[in-house]
Scaffold this active site. Sequence first.
Site, PDB file in Angstrom:
ATOM      1  N   CYS A  15       0.797  -1.026   0.029  1.00 10.20           N
ATOM      2  CA  CYS A  15      -0.021  -0.029   0.203  1.00 10.20           C
ATOM      3  C   CYS A  15       0.778   1.349   0.100  1.00 10.20           C
ATOM      4  O   CYS A  15       2.082   1.123   0.219  1.00 10.20           O
ATOM      5  CB  CYS A  15      -0.942  -0.289   1.188  1.00 10.20           C
ATOM      6  SG  CYS A  15      -0.296   0.189   2.880  1.00 10.20           S
ATOM      7  N   CYS A  18       3.271   1.601   2.684  1.00  7.26           N
ATOM      8  CA  CYS A  18       4.632   0.936   2.804  1.00  7.26           C
ATOM      9  C   CYS A  18       5.590   1.774   1.991  1.00  7.26           C
ATOM     10  O   CYS A  18       6.639   1.836   2.195  1.00  7.26           O
ATOM     11  CB  CYS A  18       4.181  -0.270   2.148  1.00  7.26           C
ATOM     12  SG  CYS A  18       3.162  -1.225   2.693  1.00  7.26           S
ATOM     13  N   ASP A 434      13.211  24.453 -32.928  1.00  3.49           N
ATOM     14  CA  ASP A 434      14.261  24.804 -33.638  1.00  3.49           C
ATOM     15  C   ASP A 434      14.023  24.589 -35.153  1.00  3.49           C
ATOM     16  O   ASP A 434      12.814  23.551 -35.393  1.00  3.49           O
ATOM     17  CB  ASP A 434      15.553  23.716 -33.245  1.00  3.49           C
ATOM     18  CG  ASP A 434      16.554  23.571 -34.040  1.00  3.49           C
ATOM     19  OD1 ASP A 434      17.113  24.801 -34.407  1.00  3.49           O
ATOM     20  OD2 ASP A 434      17.256  22.562 -34.850  1.00  3.49           O
ATOM     21  N   ASP A 628      17.442  19.275 -32.130  1.00  2.00           N
ATOM     22  CA  ASP A 628      18.223  18.206 -32.452  1.00  2.00           C
ATOM     23  C   ASP A 628      19.632  18.242 -32.467  1.00  2.00           C
ATOM     24  O   ASP A 628      20.277  17.337 -32.510  1.00  2.00           O
ATOM     25  CB  ASP A 628      17.711  17.513 -33.935  1.00  2.00           C
ATOM     26  CG  ASP A 628      18.268  18.472 -34.783  1.00  2.00           C
ATOM     27  OD1 ASP A 628      18.393  19.595 -34.846  1.00  2.00           O
ATOM     28  OD2 ASP A 628      18.753  17.807 -36.118  1.00  2.00           O
ATOM     29  N   ASP A 632      21.453  23.010 -29.913  1.00  2.00           N
ATOM     30  CA  ASP A 632      20.227  23.005 -29.198  1.00  2.00           C
ATOM     31  C   ASP A 632      20.227  22.550 -27.579  1.00  2.00           C
ATOM     32  O   ASP A 632      19.262  22.828 -26.809  1.00  2.00           O
ATOM     33  CB  ASP A 632      19.194  22.375 -29.830  1.00  2.00           C
ATOM     34  CG  ASP A 632      18.890  22.811 -31.246  1.00  2.00           C
ATOM     35  OD1 ASP A 632      18.718  23.920 -31.316  1.00  2.00           O
ATOM     36  OD2 ASP A 632      18.646  21.968 -32.132  1.00  2.00           O
TER      37      ASP A 632
END
Length: 741
Positions: A15, A18, A434, A628, A632
């Site tokens: 649970c 825990c 970009d 990419d 960047d």
Amino acid sequence: MPNDIVRLSVEGLNCASCVGRVERALAAEPGVIEVAVNLATKTAQVQVAPDAARAGELAEASGKAGYPAQVLEDTSTRAPDTAKETEAAFRRLWIALALTVPVFTLEMGAHLFPAFHQLIGVTLGQQGSWLIQFTFTALILLGPGRVFFRLGVPALLKGAPEMNSLVALGTAAAFAYSTLATFAPGVLPAASRAVYFEAAAVIVTLILLGRALEARAKGQTGAAIRALIGLQPQEARVLRDGATLTIAIDALRVGDIIVLRPGERVPVDGEIIEGTSFLDESMITGEPVPVEKSSGAAVTGGTVNGSGPLQIRATRVGADTTLSQITRMVQDAQGAKLPIQAIVDRVTLYFVPAVMVLAALTVVIWLIFGPDPVVTYALVAGVSVLIIACPCAMGLATPTSIMVGSGRAAELGVLFRKGDSLQGLSGVGLVALDKTGTITQGRPEVTEVRLADGFTRETVLAQAAAVEAVSEHPIAHAIVRAAKGVFTATNAVVIPGFGIRAQVDGRTVAVGSDRFMARDGISIGPISSAEDAPLSRGETVVYVAVDGVIAAMIAVADQVKPSSAAAIAALRERGLRVAMITGDRRASALAIAAQVGVDEVVAEVLPDGKVNALNELRQGATVAFVGDGINDAPALAKADVGIAIGTGTDVAIESADVVLMSGDLSGVVTAFDVSKHTMRNIRQNLGWAFAYNAALIPVAAGVIYPFTGLLLSPAFAAGAMALSSVSVVVNALRLRGMGAA
């Protein structure tokens, strides 16, 4: 120096309470920076400072808190084994059910059917019936139900009660009261001499039913991981000492030469050293069209070879392969803790102790104000409160949705490297893109060739390509790719800032700018009217002259990806602002923006300028940046959510929160949709879990009894509690039906 990640397999997690106790125990260890315990996978992910806490010490700390743990080695090449857990859960259930049926039949049958009651009286007698019920119930509690006492009692004695403690207390109370009524009836008032063996038996059986169904359903949540790992072959054929050997995948070494037959999967990342074939890379890129590969080309483990035999040199093996890294990303995301979970953690940490206090108050109030038999009513109400309040559903609400959502996203080509980005994306108001390599293909191509009279396209392109072959400029490469004919250039002379001149097949060919043509006294008049359109589109224009006469104008541009415009339109339909940030010329940026439907453009910025541009565009909104390239990386790291195109550089991917494996902007839309659906699913689960407890705890305590005369049975409470947990997991599994954008 980066922080280390330690992964533990933790036993006894049932649970949210825990989870909270394990997290507190691990967080108290020296050098621990962050802890995330996942109830759905029963694992802990611990981020520690370098050379700080050792993995064994962390496992020991969890054990001292009452939850034995084992260190998990790299699991990126091993599927989670849920079959054994599910099998054990159902085995306990069948044993408990077989023992419960006689108990339930003897007790409830006698209550429901007078004839059956009389039959028991004539044959077994009431005492005989109670003795049989005692025996079978004792077997249930000592056998399949022992787990509740084994885990719950130590937690109770440590002052840290959890779900098992509630079940242990509830069933023990019902069993002890019934045992007293059976063997020492004189201790109880005559009106209170009743047994509740069937309640203890049914409670255990129903909760075991819930856990078995949970285990089966949770097994389905790991389907994405198993599918990813299943893509990797278990054996490979390698050339060693002149012979071809079949070896296990784990025995492969960097530099091994792998022999791959048509139709086989590539076992590890490598480089083709012999052969040509088409490879199906859809598991990485999402693109269904096979890609032609020949000597020198890189290949990825898990992709499928086409019709040609290949020899591949292994470059990355084991945990270093792309497939292993993808699997690890998914596992990390599934084990992450979202900010929304912090609310649940704060509530549930004190929830179980509060329930125990509430159950005790319920018993006291019934003993004071309840009708006869007062002890019976007090017992039923107290046990019902203990059982129905187990916070299993609360603990499962978030992690199961994360597991299924992030797993489904991986199948759709979207990898959430950081789990909290699942929640982060749901609050994004601005998506900054970009340009080069993100919106566009990332390399220039010839878009237009305008010819002067007397020249042919094929010949002029071939002549220009022969001259440009000596150049490393991207525009030169574009012209070379566009040419079909083959010529050889000699005596090439490069004039910096102007162009190149060379001898091609006995003719003097010059390729360069309009300034180059003017410098040589070559008029571009015959084709100058064609110049305006390419320039207005932001394209680059070069001229070709042959023997001092203008031959052609060639327009070169970085082409927009086919899916970019549709993806940007889809983002805007979802109420998001979309902007473009690029280091390219403003004219080129505006032309591309007009093509794809972007209104806000920031152009001619350096890499660090992209971070400043993000801040200027933000206007109080949460920002996602999509890029990419290496340039960047700062913006990807600075944005609230960084999304890297998976075909980009490793630096960009490492700086991002989300990785798109296909390099297609439609993956951005998919990422937003996955985030939206997953967060909605989490809110549904949490809403159900909290509403369930808020509504049924008072009912179990007996609030409606004065008005209806009805008191919730402990057995019904156990069934409702089990149903609550199963419903949360089943609701999360609906996320497996999500489709790509």
